[in-house]
Write an enzyme that holds these catalytic residues in place. Structure first.
Site, mmCIF file in Angstrom:
data_model
loop_
_atom_site.group_PDB
_atom_site.id
_atom_site.type_symbol
_atom_site.label_atom_id
_atom_site.label_comp_id
_atom_site.label_asym_id
_atom_site.label_seq_id
_atom_site.Cartn_x
_atom_site.Cartn_y
_atom_site.Cartn_z
ATOM 1 N N LYS A 41 0.838 -1.206 0.000
ATOM 2 C CA LYS A 41 0.000 0.000 0.000
ATOM 3 C C LYS A 41 0.873 1.255 0.000
ATOM 4 C CE LYS A 41 -4.148 0.008 2.232
ATOM 5 N NZ LYS A 41 -5.093 0.038 3.356
ATOM 6 N N LEU A 153 -16.798 10.469 9.531
ATOM 7 C CA LEU A 153 -16.982 10.562 8.079
ATOM 8 C C LEU A 153 -17.768 9.378 7.546
ATOM 9 C CD1 LEU A 153 -14.915 8.352 6.712
ATOM 10 C CD2 LEU A 153 -13.230 10.100 7.184
ATOM 11 N N GLU A 155 -18.219 6.897 4.258
ATOM 12 C CA GLU A 155 -17.614 6.493 2.993
ATOM 13 C C GLU A 155 -18.533 6.943 1.871
ATOM 14 O OE1 GLU A 155 -16.425 2.373 3.007
ATOM 15 O OE2 GLU A 155 -15.400 2.656 4.899
ATOM 16 N N LYS A 204 -19.116 8.329 19.824
ATOM 17 C CA LYS A 204 -18.966 7.629 18.543
ATOM 18 C C LYS A 204 -19.837 6.362 18.504
ATOM 19 C CE LYS A 204 -17.539 6.145 14.656
ATOM 20 N NZ LYS A 204 -18.013 6.735 13.412
ATOM 21 N N LEU A 250 -34.126 7.119 7.214
ATOM 22 C CA LEU A 250 -35.467 6.531 7.245
ATOM 23 C C LEU A 250 -35.777 5.900 5.901
ATOM 24 C CD1 LEU A 250 -37.669 9.099 9.232
ATOM 25 C CD2 LEU A 250 -36.799 6.883 9.989
ATOM 26 N N GLY A 253 -34.872 -0.644 3.287
ATOM 27 C CA GLY A 253 -34.062 -1.351 2.307
ATOM 28 C C GLY A 253 -33.749 -2.752 2.784
ATOM 29 N N CYS A 260 -18.574 -0.115 9.508
ATOM 30 C CA CYS A 260 -18.785 0.548 10.799
ATOM 31 C C CYS A 260 -20.026 0.071 11.547
ATOM 32 C CB CYS A 260 -18.848 2.058 10.600
ATOM 33 S SG CYS A 260 -17.238 2.739 10.188
ATOM 34 N N ARG A 327 -17.096 -4.528 2.894
ATOM 35 C CA ARG A 327 -17.175 -5.121 4.226
ATOM 36 C C ARG A 327 -18.639 -5.187 4.693
ATOM 37 N NH1 ARG A 327 -12.253 -1.779 6.996
ATOM 38 N NH2 ARG A 327 -13.025 -0.179 5.598
HETATM 39 P P1 NAD Z 1 -8.892 0.236 6.947
HETATM 40 O O1 NAD Z 1 -8.890 -1.208 7.163
HETATM 41 O O2 NAD Z 1 -9.335 0.792 5.627
HETATM 42 O O3 NAD Z 1 -7.443 0.838 7.232
HETATM 43 C C1 NAD Z 1 -6.644 0.469 8.319
HETATM 44 C C2 NAD Z 1 -5.190 0.637 7.910
HETATM 45 O O4 NAD Z 1 -4.356 0.463 9.052
HETATM 46 C C3 NAD Z 1 -4.723 -0.398 6.879
HETATM 47 O O5 NAD Z 1 -4.098 0.256 5.795
HETATM 48 C C4 NAD Z 1 -3.710 -1.259 7.660
HETATM 49 O O6 NAD Z 1 -2.665 -1.771 6.864
HETATM 50 C C5 NAD Z 1 -3.188 -0.262 8.670
HETATM 51 N N1 NAD Z 1 -2.567 -0.832 9.870
HETATM 52 C C6 NAD Z 1 -2.953 -1.896 10.600
HETATM 53 N N2 NAD Z 1 -2.123 -2.091 11.638
HETATM 54 C C7 NAD Z 1 -1.201 -1.104 11.583
HETATM 55 C C8 NAD Z 1 -0.081 -0.745 12.388
HETATM 56 N N3 NAD Z 1 0.234 -1.447 13.467
HETATM 57 N N4 NAD Z 1 0.649 0.318 12.034
HETATM 58 C C9 NAD Z 1 0.331 1.031 10.927
HETATM 59 N N5 NAD Z 1 -0.720 0.756 10.134
HETATM 60 C C10 NAD Z 1 -1.480 -0.303 10.454
HETATM 61 O O7 NAD Z 1 -9.795 0.852 8.127
HETATM 62 P P2 NAD Z 1 -10.736 2.142 8.095
HETATM 63 O O8 NAD Z 1 -12.023 1.828 7.410
HETATM 64 O O9 NAD Z 1 -9.959 3.322 7.669
HETATM 65 O O10 NAD Z 1 -11.075 2.260 9.647
HETATM 66 C C11 NAD Z 1 -10.078 2.621 10.594
HETATM 67 C C12 NAD Z 1 -10.761 2.915 11.918
HETATM 68 O O11 NAD Z 1 -11.633 4.046 11.788
HETATM 69 C C13 NAD Z 1 -11.630 1.788 12.441
HETATM 70 O O12 NAD Z 1 -11.548 1.752 13.837
HETATM 71 C C14 NAD Z 1 -13.028 2.194 11.996
HETATM 72 O O13 NAD Z 1 -14.011 1.659 12.832
HETATM 73 C C15 NAD Z 1 -12.954 3.693 12.155
HETATM 74 N N6 NAD Z 1 -13.885 4.416 11.300
HETATM 75 C C16 NAD Z 1 -14.077 4.028 10.003
HETATM 76 C C17 NAD Z 1 -14.954 4.748 9.184
HETATM 77 C C18 NAD Z 1 -15.193 4.319 7.770
HETATM 78 O O14 NAD Z 1 -16.166 4.810 7.164
HETATM 79 N N7 NAD Z 1 -14.397 3.454 7.184
HETATM 80 C C19 NAD Z 1 -15.618 5.882 9.697
HETATM 81 C C20 NAD Z 1 -15.381 6.266 11.002
HETATM 82 C C21 NAD Z 1 -14.508 5.528 11.806
#
Ligand code: NAD
Length: 429
Positions: A41, A153, A155, A204, A250, A253, A260, A327
């Site tokens: 990555k 945020l 997605e 959260k 609302l 679906g 999340c 996911r």
């Molecule tokens: P993701 O899986 O897309 O990204 C996580 C990244 O962390 C990966 O690139 C992975 O390689 C890296 N990683 C893992 N272990 C690591 C380490 N020890 N050191 C450095 N990098 C490491 O996850 P995401 O969707 O971005 O979500 C991240 C967090 O944010 C989660 O806790 C999620 O619940 C939260 N969150 C996600 C969203 C969303 O819409 N995706 C929104 C709000 C909060």
């Protein structure tokens, strides 16, 4: 007069949240030092590629190339930044609790320091901040500060959400680190909620659990509408105009998915259970969501009888439009159930196909929606990608072997579908 330079920051974990956070703070003027353990990555990011699909992100990263640094090595991040934003994954374990192993890998990689702070963006159970501070104390790193700064945020509109937040939540111990995080967000308009760490963590989880509850609630109303002849779209409109209720979330679906809601609802339920409280409402929210995905199969059976040998086309696979995130997508359960019942499944998604190929076996992936429709006995709209509104419904009818449209997102106009000679099954209408 030139504006003062912005504080450089580090972002650990460059997934959906980490990349958007990095690009967003770069847009606000910070130099950002990004770290990820995924060497492939990091190499792609250094080559100018953006490994995920998120509208506007590629442009933002390209615009701030000079300010964004990507590495697998923590050292440059620690050298240049005092605030280290943590955005690593916290997926569910088998028990439904959050898996904090990636978070603790980061915590344990931190050096002894009086100059740094971890700023937690990852969604973690209430009490995690306290536990991390304890870990710091036990390992002689009590000088390391800790701030909870949960991310809200969505997605599909993540860049827009970062730059125009409804609120910014900062939970801290009232020290320099909390002040510095507040300063970083100061140019943005969202209301600031500065609070203690545990309350920030709960904001959260409670927000996601509430939104998931709203979805399961309207889905149950839709199911009752199907029994009683009411139209859930009309019901939701009538409800949503009440300012105490509001119009969002609302839309009936085939259930919520994504990275999340499913995991955060389950994590809050487990957190409550582990603390001695049985959160009954969330148990029902989860069960309703699981059943909702499976109701599609019942609707197909109602019209087609046995599904053995039937061809079913799926329009859309991502858990929602404008993302390639698969996911917990409803399509995963649906594709598996249909194949288990003997159907052949074809599918099309404009951006999630590569991700879907890794997760779904035995499905024929088509290069266009028209090819999904060709020869199908029934077509199920799974993800409401806007481009599906351009489908010519008469052409759809001509290409299909059967004539059933199951509209899993109440996306099509039922009258238009029926005028094209097709049979329409929506959700609650
Ligand atoms: P993701 O899986 O897309 O990204 C996580 C990244 O962390 C990966 O690139 C992975 O390689 C890296 N990683 C893992 N272990 C690591 C380490 N020890 N050191 C450095 N990098 C490491 O996850 P995401 O969707 O971005 O979500 C991240 C967090 O944010 C989660 O806790 C999620 O619940 C939260 N969150 C996600 C969203 C969303 O819409 N995706 C929104 C709000 C909060």
């Amino acid at each position: 007069m030139t504006s003062p330079p912005r504080e450089p920051i580090a972002v650990i974990g460059t997934g959906y949240v980490g990349l958007v956070t990095a690009a967003g703070f770069a847009e606000l003027g910070s130099e950002v030092w990004c770290v990820d353990i995924d060497a492939e990555k990091v190499a792609r990011l250094n080559a100018g590629e953006v490994p995920i699909y998120e509208p506007g992100l590629e442009e933002l990263i390209a615009r701030h190339r000079e300010r964004l640094h990507f590495s697998t090595d923590l050292a440059p991040a620690l050298e240049h930044a005092r605030l280290l934003f943590v955005a690593v994954g916290t997926p569910p374990t088998y028990s439904g609790d959050a898996d904090l192993s990636a978070v603790y890998a980061v915590v344990d990689a931190m050096p002894t320091s009086d100059r740094h702070a971890l700023v937690m963006k990852s969604t973690v159970p209430v009490g995690t901040g306290e536990a991390i501070k304890r870990r710091f104390r036990e390992t002689g790193k009590e000088g390391f500060r800790y701030v909870s700064c949960p991310e809200f945020l969505k997605e599909g509109s993540a860049v827009e959400d970062f730059l125009n937040p409804d609120r910014v939540v900062v939970g801290d111990d009232g020290d320099w680190a909390g002040d510095a995080v507040v300063d970083l967000y100061a140019p943005l308009d969202g209301e600031l909620v500065r609070t203690d760490i545990a309350s920030a963590e709960m904001v959260k989880l409670a927000s996601n659990a509430f939104l998931a509850t709203k979805i399961s609630f309207i889905n149950e109303i839709a199911n009752v509408c199907e029994e009683t002849g009411a139209d859930v779209a009309e019901v939701a409109r009538g409800m949503g105009l009440d300012r105490r209720i509001g119009p969002h979330f609302l839309r009936a679906g085939i259930g919520y998915g994504g990275s999340c809601f499913p995991k955060d609802v389950s994590a809050l339920k487990q957190l409550a259970g582990n603390s001695g409280y049985h959160f009954q409402l969330l148990t029902a929210v989860i069960e309703v969501n699981e059943l909702q995905k499976r109701r599609v199969v019942q609707k197909l059976q109602k019209h087609l009888g046995s599904l053995v040998g039937k061809k079913i086309g799926l329009l859309g696979l991502a858990f929602k439009p404008n993302t390639d995130d698969m996911r917990e997508a409803s399509s995963l359960v649906l594709a598996a159930r249909l194949q288990a019942d003997g159907a052949t499944v074809k599918a099309y998604d404009p951006v999630a196909e590569d991700e879907a190929r890794r997760l779904i076996k035995g499905v024929e992936f088509c290069p266009s929606p028209e090819e999904v429709v060709d020869g199908s006995d029934a077509v199920v709209l799974v993800t409401e990608w806007p481009q599906f509104s351009a489908l010519d419904l008469r052409e759809v009818a001509a290409r299909m072997r059967g004539n059933l449209i199951v509209d899993g997102r109440n996306f099509f106009d039922p009258d238009a579908v029926e005028a094209a000679g097709l049979t329409y099954e929506g959700v609650g209408r």
